[in-house]
Scaffold this active site. Structure first.
Site, PDB file in Angstrom:
ATOM      1  N   GLU A  98       0.798  -1.223   0.000  1.00 29.65           N
ATOM      2  CA  GLU A  98       0.000   0.000   0.000  1.00 29.65           C
ATOM      3  C   GLU A  98       0.836   1.281   0.000  1.00 29.65           C
ATOM      4  O   GLU A  98       0.412   2.291  -0.553  1.00 29.65           O
ATOM      5  CB  GLU A  98      -0.945   0.023   1.230  1.00 29.65           C
ATOM      6  CG  GLU A  98      -1.984  -1.070   1.245  1.00 29.65           C
ATOM      7  CD  GLU A  98      -3.016  -0.914   0.132  1.00 29.65           C
ATOM      8  OE1 GLU A  98      -3.229   0.218  -0.330  1.00 29.65           O
ATOM      9  OE2 GLU A  98      -3.603  -1.937  -0.279  1.00 29.65           O
ATOM     10  N   SER A 368     -48.846 -22.345  43.433  1.00 28.65           N
ATOM     11  CA  SER A 368     -48.251 -22.946  44.627  1.00 28.65           C
ATOM     12  C   SER A 368     -46.732 -22.858  44.666  1.00 28.65           C
ATOM     13  O   SER A 368     -46.123 -23.163  45.692  1.00 28.65           O
ATOM     14  CB  SER A 368     -48.682 -24.411  44.741  1.00 28.65           C
ATOM     15  OG  SER A 368     -50.073 -24.500  44.973  1.00 28.65           O
TER      16      SER A 368
END
Length: 644
Positions: A98, A368
């Protein structure tokens, strides 16, 4: 002579005026060009810190308890890596292909620009851009990626300005950590984990070359979809590295002979459905724990992915086998570790079909399954498991609750009343000790939902969620200590900055160890000989309680072993009744199958509370009788005046 001087002066005047006009035109032209090129130029950030988060799309990474990625929403980011932590060949690979003169230019490589122009002219098309790494950084983070002359001039000016504010190391680090490398991965660390399932600090030369090949065309060169093209570009990278003197011919040849091999996509293809409820819950918790607008989050949860998958699979299997026949359409599962960590949960059968989290958000009546809270308050009020109570018709100002299935057993102990889930006893006990005491006990055990002070609360008429009810049962397992459930271990951003970290705090004393163990013994009896027998685990002690709301709209089983506490809810989102589904049915079945999977490979450990004594029905009645007789004698002795 004088005439000639006048002509020369006139000529000089005309030339001067002409030159002035030319200069004026030039200045105006340059000014116009300057305005055209730079009138909308954004300001240059003065520090690297400002550029770390600029133009970062919102992203959230969800991790399990060990830091492994479960799923990602948005782009894939990872922690930033320092340049000196990378192998030398990693940055060298990017520099070679690059920007070989990166350390020589001041943001713009004019030699490279001339070379690029010449190559483009010779080729008759755009084959080289001449952009430096600094210019690419400007284009990606500050400007738009438009490809025209004005944007190129802006890149050049901003690149030179950026080089005056940042060091070369800072620029290269920013580039490597923010460059897009395909497959939603931004930065070298995210790409290394995405393509090779390793950190960037462990990349080989061939792997580094493959990643350095991607900035040119990250989508077209994606190695998971176009490996041949990616490797061809990687070969160019290796050649450029040798040309630049970064690697030797032997290293070049070795990397070509053993090219990088990307792994299969390790992300969950069904992440949206498999981790959707967890993702939503994690985000909600993150919003509560972290203030401010953070563009990217890495959330490390307490989840065990295997146990979470097991919860989903078990729940789905049981409902697929039995749910349709009894109109049971949905379920939820919650699993807590002893320290309160949410180790696994399932918020419903299909997140794609419904994002509602039934394990966290659903408020349903526990029936319950609330009775252990009632009986815990009774123990604190002076009852004990052997206390004799009457199972008989009850009328509380016109409210006449009945037992499931009808009928009455007469004199029973408190322990037998719990294991048989006798409604009349729970109502009488609640009436005697006071509803306020039960509400206070519920909140002490971790129930955060509103608990109205009404008699029906004794039968679980108040609405709670699965998480808080499961956490309440953990108190009985932890000898009376309450530990707040938590789901988030830490929150960071992709740079690794810690935004939140869970701090372990001491357990809160909710009830005495003696009473908690008494409750635990009673709950063991529920599983051994009571309504929860279907939940019994082979070769492992457990405790728990069933629960069924009115008209079979909700069915629950919540219980624990020495290692985990788990809760299961079954019902329908529209609150429609199921067909005779009780807590001892589908929920107990899901709980048992799931807990068998959870405990695979774990040694069987005893609960801290003693096991209950197994008694026949005749022995139960005798125990209740003698308990009642003993209480009568005690009351008689209290009423008898003592001798002086």
């Amino acid at each position: 002579m004088m005439e000639r001087d006048r002509r020369e002066r006139r000529t000089r005047t005309i030339l001067g005026a002409s030159l002035g006009v030319v200069l004026l035109i030039a200045v105006v032209s340059i000014g116009s060009v300057w305005h055209w090129a730079f009138h909308d130029l954004p300001p240059v950030p003065t520090g690297a810190g400002e550029l770390w988060s600029v133009r970062r799309e919102p992203a959230v990474t969800l991790q399990d308890r060990n830091g492994h990625v479960l799923a990602v929403r948005g782009p894939l980011y990872a922690r930033a890596v320092a340049l000196d932590s990378l192998p030398e060949h990693v940055p060298q690979a990017f520099l070679a292909i690059e920007d070989q003169r990166f350390y020589e230019h001041s943001g713009v490589d004019f030699r490279g620009v001339v070379r690029a122009v010449w190559r483009n002219v010779r080729a008759g098309e755009l084959v080289q851009g001449g952009s430096t790494i600094t210019m690419q950084l400007v284009k990606n983070l500050i400007l738009t990626p438009d490809r025209h002359l004005r944007r190129k001039l802006q890149e050049m000016r901003l690149a030179r300005a950026l080089e005056r504010h940042l060091t070369k190391t800072e620029i290269l680090e920013l580039y490597l950590n923010r460059i897009y490398l395909g497959a939603r991965a931004y930065g070298i660390e995210a790409a290394a984990r995405r393509y090779f399932d390793k950190s960037a600090t462990e990349l080989t030369l061939a792997e580094a070359a493959l990643l350095a090949a991607l900035p040119k065309a990250p989508s077209r060169l994606d190695p998971t979809t176009n490996l041949e093209a990616a490797r061809a570009r990687a070969a160019q990278v290796l050649a450029a590295m040798e040309e630049a003197g970064y690697i030797t011919p032997d290293q070049h040849a070795g990397a070509l002979a053993d090219p990088a091999e990307p792994v299969a996509d390790t992300s969950d293809p069904n992440a949206t459905s498999n981790w959707g409820h967890a993702f939503d819950f994690a985000l909600a918790e993150a919003e509560r724990l972290v203030s401010g607008d953070v563009p990217d989050l890495v959330i490390r949860t307490t989840l065990d992915p295997e146990l979470t998958r097991a919860a989903q699979e078990t729940m789905e299997t049981v409902l697929a086998e039995q749910g349709t026949a009894v109109n049971a359409g949905e379920a939820a599962v919650m699993l807590l570790a002893p320290d309160g960590a949410i180790r696994a949960f399932s918020g419903g059968r299909d997140y794609a079909a419904s994002q509602f989290n039934r394990a966290i958000q659903a408020q349903r009546q526990p029936g319950s399954a609330f009775k252990p809270i009632v009986f815990a308050a009774a123990l604190e009020a002076g009852y004990d498991p052997s206390s004799a109570v009457w199972d008989e018709p009850v009328d509380l100002e016109g409210w006449t609750p009945e037992n499931f299935g009808g009928g009455y057993r007469g004199l029973v102990t408190l322990q037998d009343a719990l294991k048989r889930s006798i409604n009349t006893v729970a109502v009488q006990v609640a009436s005697e000790i006071g509803i306020g005491r039960i509400v206070e006990m519920g909140h002490r055990l971790g129930i955060r939902s509103d608990l109205p002070e009404l008699p029906a609360i004794a039968l679980g008429a108040a609405e709670v969620n699965l998480l808080e009810l499961t956490a309440a049962y953990s108190v009985f397992n932890n000898d009376g200590a309450y530990r707040e459930p938590y789901f988030i271990q830490s929150i960071t951003n992709s740079r690794g900055d810690v935004l939140y970290e869970h701090q372990r705090i001491g357990a809160q004393r909710a009830m005495t160890a003696e009473r908690a163990q008494a409750m635990s013994t009673m709950l063991q009896d529920v599983v051994l000989t009571g309504t929860g027998r279907r939940a019994a685990l082979p070769g492992r002690r457990s405790a728990g309680k069933t629960g069924t709301s009115q008209s079979f709209r909700d069915a629950w089983f919540v219980g624990y072993t020495a290692d985990y506490v788990a809760g299961v809810w079954v019902g329908n989102d529209d609150d429609s009744p199921m067909q005779d589904v009780t807590g001892g049915g589908l929920p107990a079945e899901i709980w048992r199958r799931y807990m068998i999977r959870v405990h695979q490979g774990l040694p069987a450990r005893d609960l801290s509370a003693p096991a209950p004594r197994t008694r026949s029905e005749r022995e139960e009645r005798l125990a209740a009788f003698y308990s009642d007789l003993s209480a009568a004698f005690s009351e008689l002795l209290e009423d008898t005046p003592s001798e002086r």
